[in-house]
Design a protein around this motif. Structure first.
Motif, PDB file in Angstrom:
ATOM      1  N   ALA A 167       4.281  48.270  60.013  1.00 55.73           N
ATOM      2  CA  ALA A 167       4.634  49.619  60.390  1.00 55.73           C
ATOM      3  C   ALA A 167       3.704  50.545  59.395  1.00 55.73           C
ATOM      4  N   LEU A 168       3.189  50.170  58.522  1.00 56.67           N
ATOM      5  CA  LEU A 168       2.284  51.147  57.935  1.00 56.67           C
ATOM      6  C   LEU A 168       1.000  51.333  58.652  1.00 56.67           C
ATOM      7  N   GLY A 169       0.602  50.250  59.518  1.00 55.88           N
ATOM      8  CA  GLY A 169      -0.423  50.203  60.422  1.00 55.88           C
ATOM      9  C   GLY A 169      -1.684  50.085  59.670  1.00 55.88           C
ATOM     10  N   GLY A 170      -2.717  50.135  60.312  1.00 56.80           N
ATOM     11  CA  GLY A 170      -4.183  50.025  59.869  1.00 56.80           C
ATOM     12  C   GLY A 170      -5.241  51.114  59.974  1.00 56.80           C
ATOM     13  N   GLU A 171      -4.690  52.372  60.586  1.00 55.79           N
ATOM     14  CA  GLU A 171      -5.697  53.350  60.989  1.00 55.79           C
ATOM     15  C   GLU A 171      -6.303  53.964  59.564  1.00 55.79           C
ATOM     16  N   GLU A 172      -5.524  53.764  58.295  1.00 56.01           N
ATOM     17  CA  GLU A 172      -6.048  54.131  56.982  1.00 56.01           C
ATOM     18  C   GLU A 172      -5.558  53.312  55.969  1.00 56.01           C
ATOM     19  N   PRO A 173      -6.402  53.260  55.071  1.00 50.85           N
ATOM     20  CA  PRO A 173      -6.098  52.486  53.790  1.00 50.85           C
ATOM     21  C   PRO A 173      -4.653  52.572  53.168  1.00 50.85           C
TER      22      PRO A 173
END
Length: 453
Positions: A99-105
């Protein structure tokens, strides 16, 4: 300080009860409710800063239930319950990390294992807990502060070896009292020899920061016995000491045997607090909040308690909270044994952890209240410029009635000047009245409507 808060004679104000509520998080969990929309975690976290997250893993098991404890925990873990709990924790960690995603570190700045008693887990299970934090969540244990709560009975050599090897930088030992009669009165039976042995093992393990928790206001406690516990703790030169006032909360064993509105008990606790504070200050400790004292020169282990107001919190486990800027969420909360067992059973049976199910929206003036409350309860106070930069206003303009009352009672430090809003020593002593005074009407109503279970 604004002239609008010029103090009047404190005697002109009616006295207030000094021990109303320990505010370690706002809003209180009893203000949370089931979330009808069950928002997706991915949506909640999409726009949130992720560069300095805190990670908290909750282990809801203890070997005994202390008489004062209203934490979400159960006694024992029959069968393979700890294995199934860690299985669920692993599933939750996978869902949250996705859910935290991979768009930003995604970076973690601090981690903590709490409970309950995390060291209730055996050494191999603690290894697995650390693996979940590192390999599933990406928290670099060993490179960030890691605090772990422990009890004397569970602070064993093999468990401490695991924690030290995995980067634990702080062990917090719940001692409460070195006087055995007082420990029994608090429904925490323990032998002092066992407590001392546990402290010796922690020191031998080489953990950088040892914290010892002590409680004042126990039935039968005297200034002399309180001093004895303080001196016994100081003999270990702990880097930190927490001094907690005893509370008798609903659904705890002490609630049925203690007069919670007794002015004499309030006076006893205030006197013991002042005695403990003065003794620690004279012994080379610095006060960082009403409860926390740090030995001068001791290493600081990550952000202080109020830092999560600006940084996100990821909570894993059925008793953990997570914080985004717009929602605080968790699972259901209980103290009574049957209800706790039911919630844990539901947690370990959960397959889909991708949504928030229980929590409270942070709307309206709640972010301002939270920021002011959690900053003001720190001994250093709050730079008013920080508040202005965040909210475009001043705390005096936003909370004139509350701050005016604090000033009238002598709870604000006039010497701090206009650049800092800070509690006076007397205000700090009344932190458990200051905090609740800043609760919003909506939060008060939700807490009052909560049915203890």
């Amino acid at each position: 300080m604004s002239t609008a808060l010029a103090p009047v004679t404190p005697a002109a104000k009616a006295p207030v009860r000094p021990y109303q509520d320990y505010v370690y998080a706002y809003p209180h969990k009893t203000a949370y409710r089931p979330l009808p929309d069950r928002p997706a975690l991915r949506d909640l976290w999409r726009a949130e800063p992720k560069g300095a997250l805190a990670l908290y893993a909750h282990i809801p098991f203890c070997e005994v239930r202390c008489g004062f404890c209203n934490l979400f925990t159960r006694v024992g873990a029959p069968g393979d319950l700890t294995t199934r709990y860690l299985d669920a924790l692993d599933r939750q960690a996978v869902a949250v990390r996705e859910a935290l995603g991979g768009e930003e570190p995604v970076r973690f700045g601090a981690a903590a294992f709490g409970g309950g008693t995390p060291t209730f887990l055996e050494a191999g299970e603690l290894e697995r807990l650390c693996d979940i934090a590192e390999r599933r969540m990406g928290a670099p244990l060993g490179a960030i502060p890691l605090s772990v709560e422990a009890s004397p009975a569970t602070a064993t050599g093999d468990r401490l070896d695991v924690l030290v090897a995995r980067g634990a930088t702080r062990i917090s030992l719940g001692v409460q009292s070195f006087v055995e009669d007082e420990a029994r009165a608090a429904v925490r039976p323990q032998r002092r020899a066992d407590v001392e042995a546990a402290l010796g093992r922690i020191r031998e393990a080489g953990v950088p920061v040892l914290n010892i928790d002590l409680i004042y206001g126990i039935d039968g406690q005297t200034p002399a016995s309180w001093r004895a516990s303080l001196d016994a703790a100081l003999a270990w030169r702990p880097e930190e000491l927490y001094l907690y006032p005893l509370y008798a909360r609903p659904k705890t064993p002490l609630h049925t045997r203690t007069a919670v509105d007794d002015p004499a008990w309030d006076a006893q606790r205030l006197a013991l607090y002042r005695q403990g504070r003065d003794h620690l200050l004279a012994s080379g400790y610095e006060q960082t909040s009403m409860r926390m004292f740090r030995r001068a020169g001791a290493p600081v282990q990550g952000p202080d308690d109020h830092a999560c107001q600006s940084d996100g919190m990821i909570g894993l486990g059925c008793g953990a909270r997570s914080y985004t800027s717009g929602l605080h969420y968790s699972f259901d909360y209980a103290v009574g044994a049957p209800q706790v067992r039911s919630i844990i059973d539901a947690y370990v049976a959960t397959g889909d952890f991708s949504r928030a199910v229980h929590g409270r929206r942070i709307e309206g003036d709640e972010p301002r209240r939270r920021y002011l409350l959690q900053s003001l309860l720190q001994a250093a106070g709050m730079p008013t410029a920080d508040y202005a930069a965040r909210f475009g206003s001043t705390p005096e303009a936003d909370f004139p009635a509350e701050l005016g009352d604090f000033a009238a009672r002598g709870w604000l430090d006039e010497a701090a000047g206009p650049a800092c809003l800070r509690l006076s020593p007397e205000g700090l002593a009344h932190s458990d009245a200051v905090g609740p005074a800043l609760f919003s009407a909506a939060v008060r109503a939700a807490m009052a409507a909560y049915e203890a279970k």
